[in-house]
Design a protein around this motif. Structure first.
Motif, PDB file in Angstrom:
ATOM      1  N   ARG A   1     -13.677  13.180  22.129  1.00  0.00           N
ATOM      2  CA  ARG A   1     -14.118  14.045  21.040  1.00  0.00           C
ATOM      3  C   ARG A   1     -13.827  13.334  19.719  1.00  0.00           C
ATOM      4  N   ILE A   2     -14.657  13.588  18.725  1.00  0.00           N
ATOM      5  CA  ILE A   2     -14.486  12.915  17.434  1.00  0.00           C
ATOM      6  C   ILE A   2     -13.133  13.258  16.811  1.00  0.00           C
ATOM      7  N   TRP A   3     -12.692  14.519  16.929  1.00  0.00           N
ATOM      8  CA  TRP A   3     -11.405  14.907  16.334  1.00  0.00           C
ATOM      9  C   TRP A   3     -10.241  14.165  16.980  1.00  0.00           C
ATOM     10  N   MET A   4     -10.388  13.788  18.247  1.00  0.00           N
ATOM     11  CA  MET A   4      -9.328  13.037  18.921  1.00  0.00           C
ATOM     12  C   MET A   4      -9.191  11.639  18.327  1.00  0.00           C
ATOM     13  N   PHE A   5     -10.314  11.029  17.945  1.00  0.00           N
ATOM     14  CA  PHE A   5     -10.258   9.727  17.278  1.00  0.00           C
ATOM     15  C   PHE A   5      -9.576   9.854  15.920  1.00  0.00           C
ATOM     16  N   PHE A   6      -9.811  10.974  15.252  1.00  0.00           N
ATOM     17  CA  PHE A   6      -9.153  11.233  13.965  1.00  0.00           C
ATOM     18  C   PHE A   6      -7.635  11.256  14.146  1.00  0.00           C
ATOM     19  N   VAL A   7      -7.166  11.984  15.164  1.00  0.00           N
ATOM     20  CA  VAL A   7      -5.722  12.094  15.415  1.00  0.00           C
ATOM     21  C   VAL A   7      -5.133  10.745  15.812  1.00  0.00           C
ATOM     22  N   MET A   8      -5.809  10.050  16.727  1.00  0.00           N
ATOM     23  CA  MET A   8      -5.303   8.760  17.197  1.00  0.00           C
ATOM     24  C   MET A   8      -5.241   7.732  16.067  1.00  0.00           C
ATOM     25  N   ASN A   9      -6.251   7.743  15.194  1.00  0.00           N
ATOM     26  CA  ASN A   9      -6.233   6.768  14.106  1.00  0.00           C
ATOM     27  C   ASN A   9      -5.178   7.115  13.061  1.00  0.00           C
ATOM     28  N   ALA A  10      -4.869   8.403  12.908  1.00  0.00           N
ATOM     29  CA  ALA A  10      -3.755   8.783  12.033  1.00  0.00           C
ATOM     30  C   ALA A  10      -2.441   8.242  12.588  1.00  0.00           C
ATOM     31  N   LEU A  11      -2.228   8.388  13.896  1.00  0.00           N
ATOM     32  CA  LEU A  11      -1.010   7.845  14.528  1.00  0.00           C
ATOM     33  C   LEU A  11      -1.000   6.322  14.469  1.00  0.00           C
ATOM     34  N   ASN A  12      -2.175   5.714  14.583  1.00  0.00           N
ATOM     35  CA  ASN A  12      -2.288   4.266  14.448  1.00  0.00           C
ATOM     36  C   ASN A  12      -1.790   3.823  13.075  1.00  0.00           C
ATOM     37  N   GLY A  13      -2.151   4.588  12.046  1.00  0.00           N
ATOM     38  CA  GLY A  13      -1.697   4.272  10.697  1.00  0.00           C
ATOM     39  C   GLY A  13      -0.191   4.375  10.552  1.00  0.00           C
ATOM     40  N   ILE A  14       0.415   5.375  11.205  1.00  0.00           N
ATOM     41  CA  ILE A  14       1.873   5.525  11.152  1.00  0.00           C
ATOM     42  C   ILE A  14       2.557   4.324  11.795  1.00  0.00           C
ATOM     43  N   CYS A  15       2.059   3.920  12.953  1.00  0.00           N
ATOM     44  CA  CYS A  15       2.671   2.787  13.659  1.00  0.00           C
ATOM     45  C   CYS A  15       2.570   1.511  12.842  1.00  0.00           C
ATOM     46  N   ARG A  16       1.381   1.239  12.296  1.00  0.00           N
ATOM     47  CA  ARG A  16       1.208   0.032  11.497  1.00  0.00           C
ATOM     48  C   ARG A  16       2.073   0.071  10.244  1.00  0.00           C
ATOM     49  N   ALA A  17       2.119   1.236   9.598  1.00  0.00           N
ATOM     50  CA  ALA A  17       2.841   1.348   8.334  1.00  0.00           C
ATOM     51  C   ALA A  17       4.352   1.270   8.505  1.00  0.00           C
ATOM     52  N   THR A  18       4.865   1.584   9.687  1.00  0.00           N
ATOM     53  CA  THR A  18       6.303   1.422   9.917  1.00  0.00           C
ATOM     54  C   THR A  18       6.629   0.031  10.440  1.00  0.00           C
ATOM     55  N   PHE A  19       5.739  -0.538  11.250  1.00  0.00           N
ATOM     56  CA  PHE A  19       5.997  -1.865  11.801  1.00  0.00           C
ATOM     57  C   PHE A  19       5.910  -2.959  10.737  1.00  0.00           C
ATOM     58  N   GLU A  20       4.880  -2.910   9.884  1.00  0.00           N
ATOM     59  CA  GLU A  20       4.635  -4.007   8.949  1.00  0.00           C
ATOM     60  C   GLU A  20       5.786  -4.231   7.966  1.00  0.00           C
ATOM     61  N   PRO A  21       6.218  -3.219   7.189  1.00  0.00           N
ATOM     62  CA  PRO A  21       7.319  -3.497   6.249  1.00  0.00           C
ATOM     63  C   PRO A  21       8.618  -3.842   6.952  1.00  0.00           C
ATOM     64  N   THR A  22       8.859  -3.239   8.130  1.00  0.00           N
ATOM     65  CA  THR A  22      10.096  -3.523   8.858  1.00  0.00           C
ATOM     66  C   THR A  22      10.105  -4.947   9.386  1.00  0.00           C
ATOM     67  N   SER A  23       8.998  -5.404   9.940  1.00  0.00           N
ATOM     68  CA  SER A  23       8.941  -6.768  10.468  1.00  0.00           C
ATOM     69  C   SER A  23       9.064  -7.796   9.344  1.00  0.00           C
ATOM     70  N   ARG A  24       8.439  -7.518   8.203  1.00  0.00           N
ATOM     71  CA  ARG A  24       8.551  -8.450   7.072  1.00  0.00           C
ATOM     72  C   ARG A  24       9.968  -8.462   6.509  1.00  0.00           C
ATOM     73  N   ALA A  25      10.594  -7.291   6.438  1.00  0.00           N
ATOM     74  CA  ALA A  25      11.976  -7.237   5.959  1.00  0.00           C
ATOM     75  C   ALA A  25      12.907  -7.981   6.914  1.00  0.00           C
ATOM     76  N   LEU A  26      12.666  -7.846   8.236  1.00  0.00           N
ATOM     77  CA  LEU A  26      13.483  -8.575   9.213  1.00  0.00           C
ATOM     78  C   LEU A  26      13.288 -10.070   9.066  1.00  0.00           C
ATOM     79  N   LEU A  27      12.045 -10.508   8.897  1.00  0.00           N
ATOM     80  CA  LEU A  27      11.791 -11.938   8.681  1.00  0.00           C
ATOM     81  C   LEU A  27      12.555 -12.436   7.455  1.00  0.00           C
ATOM     82  N   SER A  28      12.558 -11.631   6.400  1.00  0.00           N
ATOM     83  CA  SER A  28      13.288 -12.012   5.191  1.00  0.00           C
ATOM     84  C   SER A  28      14.793 -12.053   5.445  1.00  0.00           C
ATOM     85  N   ASP A  29      15.307 -11.084   6.231  1.00  0.00           N
ATOM     86  CA  ASP A  29      16.743 -11.014   6.518  1.00  0.00           C
ATOM     87  C   ASP A  29      17.256 -12.255   7.245  1.00  0.00           C
TER      88      ASP A  29
END
Length: 415
Positions: A98-126
């Motif tokens: 269903r189209i609404w399911m893609f909406f929900v999944m892509n919202a969760l996709n954004g959460i995962c990317r947005a938490t992984f990216e700054p954390t991984s870059r901060a770890l690389l810097s550390d």
């Protein structure tokens, strides 16, 4: 160079190598999501734009919290949650009907990317010495594009661009990536990870917002980079819809897959030479030039009458992309306070407001004017993208003034 490579921490290599396979799997599916939604699921361009945009919209706020939380509880926990969460998200994409399911999944996709990216870059810097940070951040960026070289081509070859099998493949890759991170953290533990708060009073999130918000140089860079990302975001949202819907373009989806791979190949070819030259200039200048080049290339997509024009536009776009993004991590690391490194890397994630606006703005333009009127679509896109230049120029002047004042102060103290 060889001695610098040997000094890179094994965990940093894990993130870099894992990025190759993660981006390879992701680029088999996510860049084609708008095509899949319009051609297979029957979504309109505006609906597709909203679904694509929700990932960036959610990510705008999750990015700050992800970087902030990693400063509080440690990088390792946040990385595990985001990577395994990503695996669940891609499996969810695969079973969505269903189209609404893609909406929900892509919202969760954004959460995962947005938490992984700054954390991984901060770890690389550390875990990286100051002399090696430019190399490590550029290796990470090269890894992203190495994965994007093969992902779209593999997706097209296997016929995955119009199938949900690509999402299952991506989910499996992130499960393997998470397992590898577990093993590497067991072999190379970080005893100080997450313990800073145990020895010092942790900064509250309101104070973190206030600290970054009162940094005028950082805020000008953030606002300017929103427009940079706005222009960049059209490449993976508006452009594939335009090419698949354009009645004058045969096999537009296939051509877009080739353009994605060309983009990544050009990044790998020019990244280190361009960075070597750009690093000789004041740090904000490459962002200004890159923003202007991306805007010009977007106009060229609207003017293109032949495949060679598209190729030239992709090359100009890619050089601009390299100038905008390869030095961004180093610039943020340079501005950030050490105890708030994760927070600063998270705060710069607010530039994803550009990624929120791009698919919605592009979708509305396509709905209004249609893919058969490319200039009416791409001229507004190019004009809005170049609006980042004044803010970046203001950041450049302020940074130069601050460094001159620090230089004078240092001389005075020495005398």
């Amino acid at each position: 160079m060889n001695s610098q490579l040997k000094q890179i921490h094994p965990l940093a290599w894990t993130i870099i190598v894992g990025t190759i396979f993660g981006r390879m799997a992701t680029s088999m599916s996510i860049p084609f999501l708008s095509i899949y939604l319009t051609q297979t699921m029957g979504a309109s361009p505006s609906q597709t734009g909203v679904i694509v945009a929700v990932s960036a919209l959610v990510g705008v706020f999750a990015s700050f919290y992800g970087g902030y939380v990693s400063d509080r509880i440690g990088r390792k926990k946040v990385l595990f949650i985001s990577v395994f969460g990503w695996a669940i998200v891609f499996i969810g994409f695969a079973v969505a009907d269903r189209i609404w399911m893609f909406f929900v999944m892509n919202a969760l996709n954004g959460i995962c990317r947005a938490t992984f990216e700054p954390t991984s870059r901060a770890l690389l810097s550390d875990i990286t010495s100051a002399s090696n940070k430019l190399l490590v951040f550029n290796l990470r960026y090269a890894a992203i594009n190495l994965g994007v070289v093969f992902g779209p081509l593999l997706g097209l070859y296997l016929g995955l661009s119009d199938s949900n099998l690509s999402f299952l493949v991506a989910g499996g890759v992130y499960v393997a990536y998470g397992a590898l991170l577990i093993v590497q953290f067991m072999i190379h533990p970080l005893p100080s990870d997450g313990q800073a708060a145990a020895h010092t009073e942790p900064i509250r999130i309101r104070e973190a917002f206030r600290t970054t918000g009162k940094d005028p140089i950082f805020m000008y860079i953030l606002i300017g980079s929103i427009f940079c990302v706005l222009g960049y975001g059209h490449f993976s949202s508006t452009l594939p819809q335009f090419m698949s819907l354009n009645p004058h373009m045969h096999d537009g989806a296939k051509w877009f897959g080739y353009m994605l791979s060309l983009n990544a190949v050009v990044v790998l070819a020019v990244q280190f030479p361009v960075v070597r030259v750009a690093s000789k200039f004041p740090p904000v200048v490459p962002l200004i030039v890159g923003n202007a080049m991306v805007s010009v290339s977007l106009l060229m997509f609207g003017l293109a009458q032949s495949p060679w024009m598209l190729v030239l536009a992709v090359i100009i776009f890619t050089v601009g992309e390299v100038l905008m993004f390869t030095l961004m991590d180093v610039l943020v690391d340079r501005i950030a306070k050490p105890e708030l490194r994760g927070t600063y890397f998270g705060m710069i994630g607010f530039n994803n407001l550009g990624n929120v606006s791009a698919p919605i703005f592009g979708g509305v333009l396509l709905d209004t004017f249609g893919a058969e009127h490319p200039l009416l679509v791409f001229i507004p896109i190019a004009v809005t993208a170049v609006c980042g230049v004044p803010f970046l120029w203001a950041a450049h002047k302020r940074l130069r003034m601050r460094e001159e004042q620090q230089s004078v102060g240092g001389v005075t103290a020495a005398s």
